[in-house]
Design a protein around this motif. Structure first.
Motif, mmCIF file in Angstrom:
data_model
loop_
_atom_site.group_PDB
_atom_site.id
_atom_site.type_symbol
_atom_site.label_atom_id
_atom_site.label_comp_id
_atom_site.label_asym_id
_atom_site.label_seq_id
_atom_site.Cartn_x
_atom_site.Cartn_y
_atom_site.Cartn_z
ATOM 1 N N THR A 128 -9.400 -11.011 -3.377
ATOM 2 C CA THR A 128 -10.313 -10.607 -2.301
ATOM 3 C C THR A 128 -11.700 -11.217 -2.487
ATOM 4 O O THR A 128 -12.241 -11.254 -3.591
ATOM 5 C CB THR A 128 -10.428 -9.069 -2.258
ATOM 6 N N SER A 134 -8.281 0.363 -1.148
ATOM 7 C CA SER A 134 -7.348 -0.640 -1.667
ATOM 8 C C SER A 134 -8.006 -2.024 -1.631
ATOM 9 O O SER A 134 -8.553 -2.433 -0.607
ATOM 10 C CB SER A 134 -6.072 -0.656 -0.824
ATOM 11 N N ILE A 135 -7.997 -2.720 -2.774
ATOM 12 C CA ILE A 135 -8.581 -4.058 -2.871
ATOM 13 C C ILE A 135 -7.489 -5.021 -3.339
ATOM 14 O O ILE A 135 -6.977 -4.898 -4.452
ATOM 15 C CB ILE A 135 -9.773 -4.088 -3.846
ATOM 16 N N GLU A 136 -7.130 -5.963 -2.500
ATOM 17 C CA GLU A 136 -6.053 -6.886 -2.823
ATOM 18 C C GLU A 136 -6.512 -7.956 -3.816
ATOM 19 O O GLU A 136 -7.696 -8.305 -3.860
ATOM 20 C CB GLU A 136 -5.554 -7.566 -1.544
ATOM 21 N N PRO A 137 -5.592 -8.499 -4.616
ATOM 22 C CA PRO A 137 -5.941 -9.606 -5.521
ATOM 23 C C PRO A 137 -6.495 -10.793 -4.739
ATOM 24 O O PRO A 137 -6.012 -11.107 -3.649
ATOM 25 C CB PRO A 137 -4.597 -9.958 -6.174
ATOM 26 N N ARG A 169 -13.519 -2.720 -10.461
ATOM 27 C CA ARG A 169 -12.192 -2.850 -9.854
ATOM 28 C C ARG A 169 -11.608 -4.241 -10.080
ATOM 29 O O ARG A 169 -10.653 -4.645 -9.417
ATOM 30 C CB ARG A 169 -12.283 -2.542 -8.358
ATOM 31 N N PRO A 211 -8.058 -12.594 1.320
ATOM 32 C CA PRO A 211 -8.408 -11.273 1.864
ATOM 33 C C PRO A 211 -9.921 -11.073 1.847
ATOM 34 O O PRO A 211 -10.616 -11.540 0.946
ATOM 35 C CB PRO A 211 -7.709 -10.297 0.906
ATOM 36 N N ARG A 267 -5.533 -12.760 8.444
ATOM 37 C CA ARG A 267 -5.733 -12.399 7.042
ATOM 38 C C ARG A 267 -6.045 -10.905 6.928
ATOM 39 O O ARG A 267 -6.436 -10.253 7.907
ATOM 40 C CB ARG A 267 -6.850 -13.237 6.435
ATOM 41 N N SER A 268 -5.920 -10.379 5.731
ATOM 42 C CA SER A 268 -6.233 -8.972 5.471
ATOM 43 C C SER A 268 -7.751 -8.797 5.439
ATOM 44 O O SER A 268 -8.455 -9.534 4.747
ATOM 45 C CB SER A 268 -5.626 -8.537 4.142
#
Length: 407
Positions: free
Chosen positions: A364, A359-362, A385, A273, A300-301
């Protein structure tokens, strides 16, 4: 690696050298430019010299590198030196110029520290210098080899084929080769140097991100007009002399001298991400990354965060929104300090950038570009974070004092 004998000497003298490093680097530049005025006129950024920013950046890099020889951290050394090597390559720096730096730097050290510089101390710091210099020389040689050129042979002429107003004080220039052949490819996020001959005869060089896709046959850079800085004593320090020259004087059909692409803030090849964070003109490397992601239909995000003074001053504002819309899993967050008469609209907030509700994805990977205080603030927020420091990447145009500021 630094020898054990030199390590102990460096450990003992680092506090004294560190305390005086600002005076040492200031004297070093003055000595070097007195002996080689062409370096200040035609290679170094004289605006940063006048403001003292380059002196601070050199002091920070030397102190950080020396400290890391005592408690080795290869990854951090790589991060610090990689950025310097790419900048040097974009300027066409060659190995012989490190001898010029060595001579005047050590003369400055001796003059500032006096009798404290014993033969043992001089030898230890000489070892530190050449360890750093030889590492950079090797890295730069690798960059030149990858670019397919001889050391320092990075310059070429291009023609301006388009000039587009992006906001009141920013313009984009589209660049093409003189013979209509495709320009060299690059990795999204990289930059080129632009060298201009100013009215006083000086050849000054600055770096600009490539805000385009590598598959394009043309390059595009965006240039922001910059006002003068007012000092506390009321005097004015001129800044932005290259950007202002380009903004005021370069139009379609003109030729420019530019370097091959360099830079280590690049789009990763994995599917992790992405979090692209920018402020002001710092959006330009993100534009290049996003255009590539959109053109390749990447899934991808991607989270895009941008901060600006106002929507009117936001360069590439509409283009940024369009690119995000073209990427299937992309979202955008924008902050403006001034919305004028408008109410906050979709994806836009009033005030300064704040990651609290983002929102922060694992896993990233975060990429930052903008003013240094902004990036340091964002870095602190990302670490809070739980984003690992090794996943936080940045680009600084101008003297890089991040190494010391983020230690």
């Amino acid at each position: 690696m630094l020898s054990e004998a030199s390590k102990e000497t460096i450990r003992a003298t680092l506090p004294a050298v560190g305390a005086a490093i600002g005076d040492i680097t200031t004297l070093f530049y003055r000595r070097m430019f007195d002996a080689h005025p062409e370096l200040e006129r035609d290679l170094f950024n004289r605006g940063n010299q006048r403001q003292g920013e380059q002196q601070k950046a050199l002091a920070s890099a030397i102190a950080a590198f020396a400290t890391l020889q005592l408690d080795p951290d290869p990854e951090r050394v790589q991060t610090i030196l990689s950025r310097i090597a790419h900048k040097h390559a974009s300027l066409g720096i060659t190995a012989d110029q490190y001898w010029i730096v060595h001579k005047h730097l050590f003369e400055a050290i001796v003059e500032v520290l006096g009798e404290a510089v014993t033969p043992e101390v001089a030898s230890a710091w000489d070892e530190v210098y050449w360890l750093m210099a030889n590492t950079l020389i090797a890295m730069e040689a690798g960059l030149y080899e990858n670019a397919g050129v001889e050391a320092g042979d990075v310059w070429r002429r291009v023609r301006v084929t388009g000039r587009t107003q992006q906001s009141e004080d920013t313009v984009s220039f589209t660049l093409a080769s003189l013979d209509s052949a495709p320009l060299p490819t690059f990795t999204p996020g990289q930059y080129i140097s632009v060298a201009v001959q100013l009215p006083d005869g000086a050849r000054q060089i600055r770096q600009y991100s490539l805000a385009c896709d590598p598959t394009d046959n043309e390059w595009r850079i965006t240039v922001k007009r910059i006002g003068a800085n007012m000092r506390v004593d009321g005097s004015v320090t001129p800044v932005g002399e290259v950007s202002n020259f380009l903004y005021n004087n370069v139009f379609e059909g003109d030729e420019l001298s530019v370097s091959l692409p360099f830079g280590d803030l690049v789009l990763p090849g994995d599917d992790a991400p992405l979090l692209l964070i920018s402020a002001g003109i710092g959006c330009t490397p993100m534009i290049g990354m996003l255009e590539h992601l959109a053109n390749t239909e990447d899934r991808r995000s991607v989270a895009v965060l941008h901060a600006d003074r106002s929507a009117a001053q936001h360069a590439h504002r509409a283009e940024l929104a369009e690119l995000v819309d073209r990427i299937p899993l992309a979202v955008m967050h924008r902050w403006y300090e001034d919305l004028g008469a408008r109410e906050p609209f979709a994806g836009t907030r009033l005030g300064r950038a704040d990651l609290t509700d983002v929102s922060i994805e694992p896993g990233t990977r975060a990429f930052l570009c903008g003013p240094l205080p902004f990036m340091l603030s964002m870095r602190e927020s990302l670490i809070a974070r739980n984003v690992p420091t090794e996943n936080i990447h940045y680009e600084v145009f101008g003297p890089d004092s991040w190494a010391g500021a983020s230690a």
